[in-house]
Motif scaffolding. Structure first.
Motif, short mmCIF file in Angstrom:
data_model
loop_
_atom_site.label_atom_id
_atom_site.label_comp_id
_atom_site.label_asym_id
_atom_site.label_seq_id
_atom_site.Cartn_x
_atom_site.Cartn_y
_atom_site.Cartn_z
N SER A 72 0.83 -1.20 0.00
CA SER A 72 0.00 0.00 0.00
C SER A 72 0.87 1.26 0.00
CB SER A 72 -0.94 0.00 1.21
OG SER A 72 -0.23 0.17 2.42
N ARG A 73 1.94 1.22 0.75
CA ARG A 73 2.84 2.38 0.79
C ARG A 73 3.46 2.62 -0.58
NH1 ARG A 73 5.71 0.98 4.91
NH2 ARG A 73 4.72 2.28 6.47
N ASN A 74 3.91 1.56 -1.22
CA ASN A 74 4.51 1.70 -2.55
C ASN A 74 3.50 2.18 -3.58
OD1 ASN A 74 6.93 0.75 -1.50
ND2 ASN A 74 6.60 -1.36 -2.17
N ALA A 75 2.24 1.80 -3.38
CA ALA A 75 1.18 2.20 -4.31
C ALA A 75 0.61 3.57 -4.00
CB ALA A 75 0.06 1.16 -4.29
N GLY A 76 0.95 4.12 -2.83
CA GLY A 76 0.43 5.42 -2.45
C GLY A 76 -1.05 5.39 -2.10
N VAL A 77 -1.50 4.25 -1.56
CA VAL A 77 -2.91 4.11 -1.19
C VAL A 77 -3.00 3.71 0.28
CG1 VAL A 77 -3.52 3.45 -3.55
CG2 VAL A 77 -3.10 1.67 -1.83
N PRO A 78 -4.15 3.92 0.93
CA PRO A 78 -4.29 3.53 2.34
C PRO A 78 -4.29 2.02 2.52
CG PRO A 78 -6.00 5.10 1.67
CD PRO A 78 -5.36 4.61 0.43
N SER A 79 -3.87 1.61 3.71
CA SER A 79 -3.96 0.20 4.07
C SER A 79 -4.79 0.05 5.33
CB SER A 79 -2.58 -0.41 4.29
OG SER A 79 -1.92 0.20 5.37
N VAL A 80 -5.56 -1.03 5.37
CA VAL A 80 -6.32 -1.43 6.55
C VAL A 80 -5.80 -2.81 6.93
CG1 VAL A 80 -8.58 -1.94 7.52
CG2 VAL A 80 -8.35 -0.16 5.76
N LEU A 81 -5.25 -2.94 8.12
CA LEU A 81 -4.72 -4.22 8.55
C LEU A 81 -5.62 -4.84 9.61
CD1 LEU A 81 -0.87 -3.53 8.75
CD2 LEU A 81 -2.24 -4.35 6.82
N VAL A 82 -5.81 -6.15 9.50
CA VAL A 82 -6.67 -6.87 10.43
C VAL A 82 -5.84 -7.43 11.58
CG1 VAL A 82 -8.22 -7.46 8.52
CG2 VAL A 82 -6.49 -9.11 9.25
N THR A 83 -6.46 -7.52 12.76
CA THR A 83 -5.76 -8.00 13.94
C THR A 83 -6.07 -9.44 14.28
OG1 THR A 83 -7.50 -7.29 15.45
CG2 THR A 83 -5.79 -5.68 14.93
N PHE A 84 -6.97 -10.08 13.52
CA PHE A 84 -7.42 -11.41 13.91
C PHE A 84 -6.67 -12.53 13.20
CE2 PHE A 84 -10.58 -9.07 11.36
CZ PHE A 84 -10.40 -9.66 10.11
N GLY A 85 -5.69 -12.20 12.35
CA GLY A 85 -4.87 -13.22 11.73
C GLY A 85 -3.68 -13.58 12.60
N PRO A 86 -2.88 -14.56 12.18
CA PRO A 86 -1.72 -14.97 12.96
C PRO A 86 -0.69 -13.86 13.18
CG PRO A 86 -2.29 -16.66 11.38
CD PRO A 86 -3.14 -15.47 11.06
N GLY A 87 -0.70 -12.82 12.33
CA GLY A 87 0.26 -11.73 12.49
C GLY A 87 -0.24 -10.60 13.36
N ARG A 88 -1.21 -10.87 14.22
CA ARG A 88 -1.87 -9.81 14.99
C ARG A 88 -0.90 -8.97 15.83
NH1 ARG A 88 -3.11 -14.60 17.41
NH2 ARG A 88 -5.06 -14.78 16.25
N ASP A 89 0.13 -9.60 16.38
CA ASP A 89 1.01 -8.89 17.30
C ASP A 89 1.84 -7.81 16.61
OD1 ASP A 89 0.08 -10.51 19.33
OD2 ASP A 89 1.72 -11.95 19.17
N ALA A 90 2.08 -7.96 15.32
CA ALA A 90 2.93 -7.01 14.61
C ALA A 90 2.16 -5.91 13.90
CB ALA A 90 3.79 -7.76 13.59
N VAL A 91 0.85 -6.02 13.85
CA VAL A 91 0.05 -5.12 13.01
C VAL A 91 0.16 -3.66 13.44
CG1 VAL A 91 -2.34 -4.49 12.49
CG2 VAL A 91 -1.58 -6.83 12.17
N GLN A 92 0.01 -3.38 14.71
CA GLN A 92 0.01 -1.98 15.17
C GLN A 92 1.32 -1.28 14.84
OE1 GLN A 92 -2.41 -0.25 16.25
NE2 GLN A 92 -3.95 -1.63 17.11
N GLY A 93 2.44 -1.99 14.97
CA GLY A 93 3.73 -1.38 14.71
C GLY A 93 3.97 -1.04 13.25
N LEU A 94 3.15 -1.53 12.35
CA LEU A 94 3.31 -1.25 10.92
C LEU A 94 2.71 0.10 10.53
CD1 LEU A 94 2.52 -4.80 9.48
CD2 LEU A 94 4.75 -3.76 9.90
N GLU A 95 1.99 0.72 11.44
CA GLU A 95 1.42 2.07 11.25
C GLU A 95 0.56 2.18 9.99
OE1 GLU A 95 4.69 4.79 11.43
OE2 GLU A 95 4.96 4.49 13.59
N PRO A 96 -0.42 1.31 9.84
CA PRO A 96 -1.35 1.45 8.71
C PRO A 96 -2.29 2.62 8.94
CG PRO A 96 -2.13 -0.23 10.19
CD PRO A 96 -0.80 0.20 10.73
#
Length: 220
Positions: free
Chosen positions: A177-201
């Motif tokens: 999303s950053r490379n495309a210049g568009v917003p990202s929405v990240l979900v917290t219910f997948g296995p990667g939940r712990d890292a999501v907030q730190g990615l600053e979507p």
């Protein structure tokens, strides 16, 4: 047209159980037993087949990159043969997709799963017709996080890349999303939940019930 593009594994569906089962079938074929745990290694599963094989072989001596390369086609064949028996769509996912479509948004999928496997999985789950596009890892010469992967998914869905966003669950989706210049929405219910907030979507959701309001806020 405003467009919402979804990642597949870990975003729309928890596919980790079937992915790990396919990897463990490879390991058993080599007499190594089950080297991956369906719960503890779920996050690695959603990073793809090579990541699973690399992790599994790292747990035994004498099995390096050559085995990863050699077993990858075996893993794909095993996965294709049992692609959805353990896979579950996340609660509210398809209701959210239907709501977006009814509200006039185009919807599609951009996944780093091979296109053929993604097509088979979505057909097996009975949801392929809900999406206007499907771009897989081998659809184009590039894949996520290259922005063209996202742009092509938008175009094939009939949308405008400048009025789009990406829903995902990993750093790969955030970088796309950053490379495309568009917003990202990240979900917290997948296995990667712990890292999501730190990615600053631009937004994080804990349930698909939250997605419509977030989409409206971000792209109108």
């Amino acid at each position: 047209m405003r467009t919402v593009i979804f990642d597949l594994d870990g975003t729309l569906a928890d596919t980790s159980g079937d992915l790990i089962a396919a990897a463990n079938q490879c390991f058993r074929g080599l007499g190594l037993g089950d080297l991956l745990d369906p719960t503890l290694d779920a996050g690695t599963a959603l990073r793809g087949g090579r990541a699973m094989l690399t992790l599994g072989f790292s747990r035994v001596e004498g099995f390096g990159q050559t085995y990863v390369d050699g077993q990858y086609p075996v893993l794909l064949e095993a996965y294709a043969g049992d692609i959805a028996s353990r896979t579950l769509l996340y609660p509210g996912a398809m209701e959210a997709v239907a709501g977006l479509t009814e509200a006039g948004y185009a919807v599609g999928i951009a996944t780093n799963k091979p296109e053929g496997l993604a097509e088979t999985l979505l057909q097996t789950l009975g949801v392929r017709d809900a999406f206007g596009s499907l771009v897989g890892a081998d659809t184009l010469p590039v894949r996520k996080p290259d922005p063209e992967h996202h742009f092509e998914a938008v175009r094939r869905a009939g949308g405008d890349p400048a009025r789009s966003l990406l829903v995902g669950d990993t750093v790969t989706d955030r970088e796309t999303s950053r490379n495309a210049g568009v917003p990202s929405v990240l979900v917290t219910f997948g296995p990667g939940r712990d890292a999501v907030q730190g990615l600053e979507p631009e937004a994080v959701i804990d349930h698909y019930d939250e997605l419509p309001a977030v989409v409206t806020r971000l792209i109108g």
